[in-house]
Structure formats: structure tokens, C-alpha cells
Scaffold this motif. Structure first.
Motif, short mmCIF file in Angstrom:
data_model
loop_
_atom_site.label_atom_id
_atom_site.label_comp_id
_atom_site.label_asym_id
_atom_site.label_seq_id
_atom_site.Cartn_x
_atom_site.Cartn_y
_atom_site.Cartn_z
N CYS A 177 -31.81 32.53 -20.08
CA CYS A 177 -33.24 32.80 -20.22
C CYS A 177 -33.81 32.01 -21.40
O CYS A 177 -34.97 32.17 -21.76
CB CYS A 177 -33.51 34.28 -20.39
N SER A 178 -32.99 31.16 -22.02
CA SER A 178 -33.45 30.25 -23.07
C SER A 178 -34.01 28.98 -22.42
O SER A 178 -33.80 28.73 -21.23
CB SER A 178 -32.30 29.88 -24.01
N ASP A 179 -34.68 28.20 -23.21
CA ASP A 179 -35.17 26.91 -22.74
C ASP A 179 -33.98 25.94 -22.68
O ASP A 179 -33.37 25.62 -23.71
CB ASP A 179 -36.25 26.39 -23.70
N VAL A 180 -33.67 25.47 -21.50
CA VAL A 180 -32.50 24.60 -21.32
C VAL A 180 -32.91 23.14 -21.12
O VAL A 180 -32.05 22.31 -20.81
CB VAL A 180 -31.64 25.07 -20.11
N SER A 181 -34.19 22.83 -21.29
CA SER A 181 -34.67 21.48 -21.00
C SER A 181 -34.00 20.44 -21.89
O SER A 181 -33.63 19.36 -21.42
CB SER A 181 -36.20 21.41 -21.16
N THR A 182 -33.83 20.76 -23.18
CA THR A 182 -33.18 19.82 -24.10
C THR A 182 -31.72 19.60 -23.71
O THR A 182 -31.24 18.46 -23.65
CB THR A 182 -33.25 20.32 -25.55
N SER A 183 -31.03 20.70 -23.41
CA SER A 183 -29.62 20.61 -23.02
C SER A 183 -29.48 19.83 -21.71
O SER A 183 -28.57 19.02 -21.57
CB SER A 183 -29.03 22.02 -22.86
N PHE A 184 -30.39 20.07 -20.77
CA PHE A 184 -30.34 19.37 -19.49
C PHE A 184 -30.56 17.87 -19.68
O PHE A 184 -29.86 17.05 -19.08
CB PHE A 184 -31.40 19.93 -18.54
N THR A 185 -31.51 17.52 -20.55
CA THR A 185 -31.79 16.10 -20.81
C THR A 185 -30.60 15.41 -21.46
O THR A 185 -30.22 14.29 -21.09
CB THR A 185 -33.03 15.96 -21.71
N ILE A 186 -30.00 16.10 -22.45
CA ILE A 186 -28.83 15.54 -23.14
C ILE A 186 -27.67 15.39 -22.16
O ILE A 186 -26.96 14.36 -22.15
CB ILE A 186 -28.41 16.44 -24.32
N LEU A 187 -27.47 16.40 -21.29
CA LEU A 187 -26.40 16.33 -20.30
C LEU A 187 -26.62 15.16 -19.34
O LEU A 187 -25.69 14.40 -19.06
CB LEU A 187 -26.34 17.64 -19.51
N LEU A 188 -27.85 15.01 -18.88
CA LEU A 188 -28.16 13.93 -17.94
C LEU A 188 -27.95 12.57 -18.58
O LEU A 188 -27.30 11.68 -17.99
CB LEU A 188 -29.60 14.08 -17.45
N CYS A 189 -28.48 12.40 -19.79
CA CYS A 189 -28.36 11.10 -20.48
C CYS A 189 -26.91 10.77 -20.83
O CYS A 189 -26.45 9.64 -20.61
CB CYS A 189 -29.22 11.10 -21.75
N SER A 190 -26.18 11.75 -21.36
CA SER A 190 -24.79 11.50 -21.75
C SER A 190 -23.92 11.23 -20.53
O SER A 190 -23.04 10.36 -20.57
CB SER A 190 -24.24 12.68 -22.55
N SER A 191 -24.17 11.95 -19.43
CA SER A 191 -23.39 11.73 -18.21
C SER A 191 -23.66 10.36 -17.62
O SER A 191 -22.73 9.67 -17.17
CB SER A 191 -23.70 12.82 -17.18
N LEU A 192 -24.93 9.95 -17.62
CA LEU A 192 -25.28 8.64 -17.09
C LEU A 192 -24.68 7.53 -17.95
O LEU A 192 -24.11 6.56 -17.43
CB LEU A 192 -26.80 8.48 -17.00
N LEU A 193 -24.82 7.67 -19.28
CA LEU A 193 -24.26 6.66 -20.18
C LEU A 193 -22.75 6.58 -20.06
O LEU A 193 -22.17 5.49 -19.98
CB LEU A 193 -24.66 6.97 -21.62
N HIS A 194 -22.12 7.74 -20.03
CA HIS A 194 -20.66 7.80 -19.97
C HIS A 194 -20.15 7.33 -18.62
O HIS A 194 -19.26 6.48 -18.52
CB HIS A 194 -20.20 9.24 -20.23
#
Length: 309
Positions: free
Chosen positions: A189-206
């Protein structure tokens, strides 16, 4: 918020593969057999590489680390799945779930890096055979392995650090047999937008970064092989790459299929998840032992030596 302060929901319920008791019993036997074979195959590979002096080369040094990664990756997911299949209580604490997320992320990221390192090793061996010993020095090999582990750890640490601040106060059910970061987003129920963005960017880069390095290495390898006049040497060069290329395709294809299926908890997604986290660690030692004459010969020498002891 600290990890211990998640007071609303303290545990999740893993739905697993099926609610049918008969299917669960059969699944337990099946996955237990796969897990034991995975441990046996990867431990055997590590033992053979360590004890046989003929395999003390950069290629097999990297392969021993790949076997260790597969050993750990399987152990991070399968034991909990076996517990869920056998137990009536299919719960996992928030802390244990986040720990599993970290290890799956860390080991998966490290394996992607190591596969790209192994592609560079094949490039150096085929495109620069006379300079191979100098290019792939013992110090460089250790540095490349350390770098792979460090990048995997850093990627996992950044993502899990953000996830530790989630407040879980919604549905407790995870439609899988293990914890993965994307499956926790709908439960927070927290804001997960930052975590989602970091996950997406790190996964794409990696993912794309390591994939690009592998494609680049094999583009140069194919270009070099096609310029070789001797058909026997050309065939030998292709055969030295076949095991690694098969392992790369298995890892990236199963990971790609696992994460592009859009329906949460769909049967196809569960199948791809099993293939990615359970089948792939089993297949790698089989690929390298069945398709590699040097490994088969080393296994015969090792077993013969231990049988004579």
C-alpha cells in the motif's frame, strides 16, 4: 520503514503450482528429484574441474563458477517450493520473502554477467589464439568473476533496499511458489513507483547490457570462423562455442518468456517461472558434460581415480 516494522502483514501465502493434494504429492517427488539431480550435477562439475589438471583453463574456471551459481540459484527457490508442496501451511514471513527476492535477484544478475564474460573468453580464444594466454591471465579471470558477483550484488542491493520500505497491508496471496519483486508490488500500500522505475531501469541495463556483449562477442567469433579456410578447424571452433551458446539461449529465452507474460499467475507464467528457476540450473551441467568431449574425458579420469582409491 525498517524491515521489522511491517506490522499490518507479517507473512505471505504462496499459492504454489496447484491446490490438488494428489498433484502436490506428485509435484513434490518430481521437483525433489530435479533438485537432487541439480545438486549432484553441479557439484560433480565443480569437483571434476577442480581435480583434473587438464581443465585448469579460463573457460573451465568460469564454468566452475557457473556451476556454483546454479547450485545456489536452485537452493534459493526449490527447498521452499518443496516445503510448500508438503505442508498444509503455505506461508512465508515478509523477512524471508525479501531475503529470497534478494538472492534470486543477486544470483540471476551474476549469472547474466558471467555468461557475457564466458562469451568474451570464447572470443579471445578463437579470434586471438596466439595472445589468449596473455589476454586471459589468471588475474584478469579472477577480476572478471569478482566483477560479475559485484554487479549482481549491487543490482540486487539497490532494489531490495527500496523494497524494505514497503508497507504490506493488502492481499497476502502470491500466485507463485517463490517470492519475486514484481509480485510484491500489488501487495504494497506504499508508493512503489520509484521501486518499479529502478527495477525496470536496472533490469534493462543489466539484461540488455550483458546480452549486447554476448551478441557482439559472437558476431566477431562468427566473422573470424567464416574466414578460416580449414573446414576441420572451423568445425572445431564452432563446437567449442556450442555448449556456451546453448546455455545462453536457455537462460535468456526462459528469463525473457518468464517476464513478458502479462497475466499474473497464469499457467504459462508458472511454467516459464519453473523453467527459469528450476530447469535451467539442472540443464547447464548436462549441456557442458554431454556436448563437451574434454569434460566427458575428465569425468572418466576423475571417477576412475576415485574408484581405484
Amino acid at each position: 520503514m525498517a524491515l521489522g516494522n511491517h506490522s499490518t502483514i507479517t507473512e505471505f501465502i504462496l499459492l504454489g503450482l496447484s491446490a490438488d493434494p494428489h498433484v502436490q504429492a506428485l509435484s513434490f517427488v518430481f521437483f525433489l528429484a530435479i533438485y537432487l539431480l541439480t545438486l549432484l550435477g553441479n557439484l560433480t562439475m565443480m569437483l571434476v574441474i577442480r581435480t583434473d589438471s587438464h581443465l585448469h583453463t579460463p573457460m573451465y574456471f568460469f564454468l566452475s563458477h557457473l556451476s556454483f551459481l546454479d547450485f545456489c540459484f536452485s537452493s534459493a527457490t526449490v527447498p521452499k517450493m518443496l516445503e510448500i508442496l508438503l505442508s498444509q501451511k503455505k506461508t512465508v514471513s515478509v523477512e524471508a520473502c525479501l531475503a529470497q527476492v534478494f538472492f534470486v535477484f543477486d544470483l540471476g544478475g551474476t549469472e547474466a554477467c558471467l555468461l557475457s564474460v564466458m562469451a568474451y573468453d570464447r572470443y579471445a580464444a578463437i579470434c586471438h589464439p596466439l595472445l589468449y594466454g596473455k589476454k586471459m591471465s589468471n588475474q584478469l579471470c579472477k577480476g572478471l568473476v569478482l566483477g560479475s558477483w559485484s554487479l549482481g550484488f549491487l543490482d540486487a542491493f539497490i532494489n531490495i533496499l527500496l523494497a524494505m520500505d514497503f508497507d504490506f497491508c493488502r492481499d497476502q496471496f502470491i500466485p507463485y511458489y517463490s517470492c519475486e519483486l514484481p509480485s510484491l508490488f500489488p501487495l504494497s500500500c506504499s508508493d512503489v513507483s520509484t521501486s518499479f522505475t529502478i527495477l525496470l531501469c536496472s533490469s534493462l541495463l543489466h539484461g540488455l547490457g550483458t546480452c549486447f556483449l554476448i551478441i557482439l562477442s559472437y558476431t566477431l567469433i562468427v566473422s573470424t570462423i567464416l574466414n578460416i579456410r580449414s573446414s576441420s578447424y572451423r568445425s572445431k571452433a564452432f563446437s567449442t562455442c556450442s555448449s556456451h551458446l546453448t546455455a545462453v539461449l536457455l537462460f535468456y529465452c526462459s528469463a525473457f518468456l518468464r517476464h513478458i507474460v502479462p497475466t499474473l499467475g497464469s499457467p504459462q507464467e508458472l511454467i516459464f517461472s519453473v523453467q527459469y528457476s528450476v530447469i535451467t540450473p539442472l540443464m547447464n551441467p548436462l549441456i557442458y558434460s554431454l556436448k563437451n568431449n574434454e569434460v566427458k574425458a575428465a569425468m572418466k579420469r576423475t571417477f576412475r581415480k576415485y574408484l581405484h582409491c
